[in-house]
Design a protein around this motif. Sequence first.
Motif, PDB file in Angstrom:
ATOM      1  N   ILE A 214      38.238 -30.197 -32.962  1.00 53.97           N
ATOM      2  CA  ILE A 214      38.676 -28.809 -32.743  1.00 53.97           C
ATOM      3  C   ILE A 214      37.517 -27.967 -32.214  1.00 53.97           C
ATOM      4  N   ASN A 215      36.337 -28.135 -32.792  1.00 49.62           N
ATOM      5  CA  ASN A 215      35.172 -27.396 -32.298  1.00 49.62           C
ATOM      6  C   ASN A 215      34.836 -27.773 -30.861  1.00 49.62           C
ATOM      7  N   ARG A 216      34.965 -29.058 -30.562  1.00 47.55           N
ATOM      8  CA  ARG A 216      34.693 -29.499 -29.196  1.00 47.55           C
ATOM      9  C   ARG A 216      35.708 -28.891 -28.227  1.00 47.55           C
ATOM     10  N   LEU A 217      36.962 -28.861 -28.641  1.00 46.96           N
ATOM     11  CA  LEU A 217      37.988 -28.245 -27.801  1.00 46.96           C
ATOM     12  C   LEU A 217      37.732 -26.752 -27.630  1.00 46.96           C
ATOM     13  N   GLN A 218      37.300 -26.068 -28.709  1.00 46.08           N
ATOM     14  CA  GLN A 218      37.011 -24.641 -28.617  1.00 46.08           C
ATOM     15  C   GLN A 218      35.871 -24.372 -27.639  1.00 46.08           C
ATOM     16  N   ARG A 219      34.800 -25.166 -27.725  1.00 41.55           N
ATOM     17  CA  ARG A 219      33.682 -24.982 -26.797  1.00 41.55           C
ATOM     18  C   ARG A 219      34.103 -25.248 -25.361  1.00 41.55           C
ATOM     19  N   HIS A 220      34.934 -26.278 -25.179  1.00 42.11           N
ATOM     20  CA  HIS A 220      35.411 -26.583 -23.828  1.00 42.11           C
ATOM     21  C   HIS A 220      36.280 -25.442 -23.292  1.00 42.11           C
ATOM     22  N   THR A 221      37.121 -24.871 -24.154  1.00 40.18           N
ATOM     23  CA  THR A 221      37.971 -23.758 -23.727  1.00 40.18           C
ATOM     24  C   THR A 221      37.132 -22.542 -23.364  1.00 40.18           C
ATOM     25  N   GLU A 222      36.088 -22.261 -24.171  1.00 42.84           N
ATOM     26  CA  GLU A 222      35.207 -21.142 -23.866  1.00 42.84           C
ATOM     27  C   GLU A 222      34.513 -21.333 -22.516  1.00 42.84           C
ATOM     28  N   GLN A 223      34.059 -22.566 -22.285  1.00 41.53           N
ATOM     29  CA  GLN A 223      33.384 -22.835 -21.011  1.00 41.53           C
ATOM     30  C   GLN A 223      34.336 -22.675 -19.833  1.00 41.53           C
ATOM     31  N   GLN A 224      35.552 -23.209 -19.987  1.00 40.15           N
ATOM     32  CA  GLN A 224      36.537 -23.071 -18.917  1.00 40.15           C
ATOM     33  C   GLN A 224      36.888 -21.606 -18.674  1.00 40.15           C
ATOM     34  N   LEU A 225      36.988 -20.844 -19.752  1.00 40.75           N
ATOM     35  CA  LEU A 225      37.319 -19.432 -19.617  1.00 40.75           C
ATOM     36  C   LEU A 225      36.206 -18.676 -18.895  1.00 40.75           C
ATOM     37  N   GLN A 226      34.967 -18.959 -19.276  1.00 45.54           N
ATOM     38  CA  GLN A 226      33.860 -18.290 -18.607  1.00 45.54           C
ATOM     39  C   GLN A 226      33.795 -18.658 -17.127  1.00 45.54           C
TER      40      GLN A 226
END
Length: 445
Positions: A214-226
Amino acid sequence: MGRRLGISLFVSLLLAGVVISQGALWWLERDQRLTLSLQLRDDAAGVLAALMADPEGRLSLDTSRLHPAYRRPLSGRYFVVLLGEQRWRSRSLWDQQLEVPAQPGVHAALQTGPADQQLLRFRGEYEKKGQPITVVVAQDYTPILHTYNQTRTVVLVVWVVVLLVLAGVQQWLLRRGLAPLRRARDEIEQLRGGQRHELSETVALELHPLVVEINRLQRHTEQQLQRSRHALGDLGHALKTPLAILKNRCTEELAASDPELHALLCEQLAQMEANIRRALGRARVAAGVTASNPFSPAQDIPLLLTTLEQAHRRDLDIHLEMAALPAQPFDRDDMLEVLGNVLDNAFKWANRRVRVAVHVVEERCADNEERKQLILCVEDDGPGIQEDRREQVLQRGLRLDERAAGHGLGLSIVSDTVAAYGGKLVLDESPSGGLRVGLHFPHPQ
């Protein structure tokens, strides 16, 4: 999940207890009846031994050789002896009769006897001195039934107490076992609401891989969003230059030489700029809320009101109604843009007073679930908008009054942003006669 699991385990304990207790009681009663049946066989043999033969071979019953209980009235032990036409019965029967079973052996059904006693009967077929003899003995089964019922009551009470204790221990174990799941759920809600950046990885061994993913997915989502927002910003800047060049070509010379072409170019360029801004705004809102940039009404709204007061420099009575709300799961930039456009209109058109109300309500939806909703309400005492013209102000670039500065994009941007969040924009008349704008944002599920 914990409640359903607890109920399922409780029902399983209840069923197991009922089956075990009833099985144990049935086995106990069966053992008692088997023991009594063996005793009845011995009693029949004893009654048969009390039949004595005289020198001529005639049989008679010697009562002195019988058990004393057979001589005591209604003692609970009875017998009947059948020898041809002769019939002997125990003194204990008194004036009662003992029904003879039709078949030899122990009769399973209890027979009502003297004083409403429940009798277990045994019929034996014998031969003595060449003469067939039928001996029927019976014993009162009522004390055993009474003991059986008492035992069943005691077992039931004890089992209820044990079941309550086991249920309490079971619930404690369930709460303890599911505590990591509840903590993870609370942290996920905080993550969704922007109150934390990632889940704590100090969890039970079984949950650790899930939390890490879940943390890995959250970081990936943040990166994609940025990356998406940076790309959108780059696209906006890249399009500004060509549009500016085309606008510069729309000079007064072109207007003088070809008025139709000048008007067409100006109109199309304005639409292009508005459409680009609208598309970029929708794409940015659709990207979602980041955990690092939540909307905090208690801090953001007073700051926004102070900024607008300094910008407009009007002597207005600003009234803010807001409870102590925590950070909300909405992007701060989006909410400030929406609220800023609405408040900017209110500051422009208000005569003396602007009222802002912010609150969170819970509503029961069609699926019978309670869901939260953030409601922002802005009211002014200005001229307001006629009911039949309120839909027009939501159209991009359309203005009902050209005297105030602006491009007519405010409420349309507000409408697009609210729609992107799945909410609704409500225009109504305020109690003071001006315009009331209601912004309804459902919390993400």
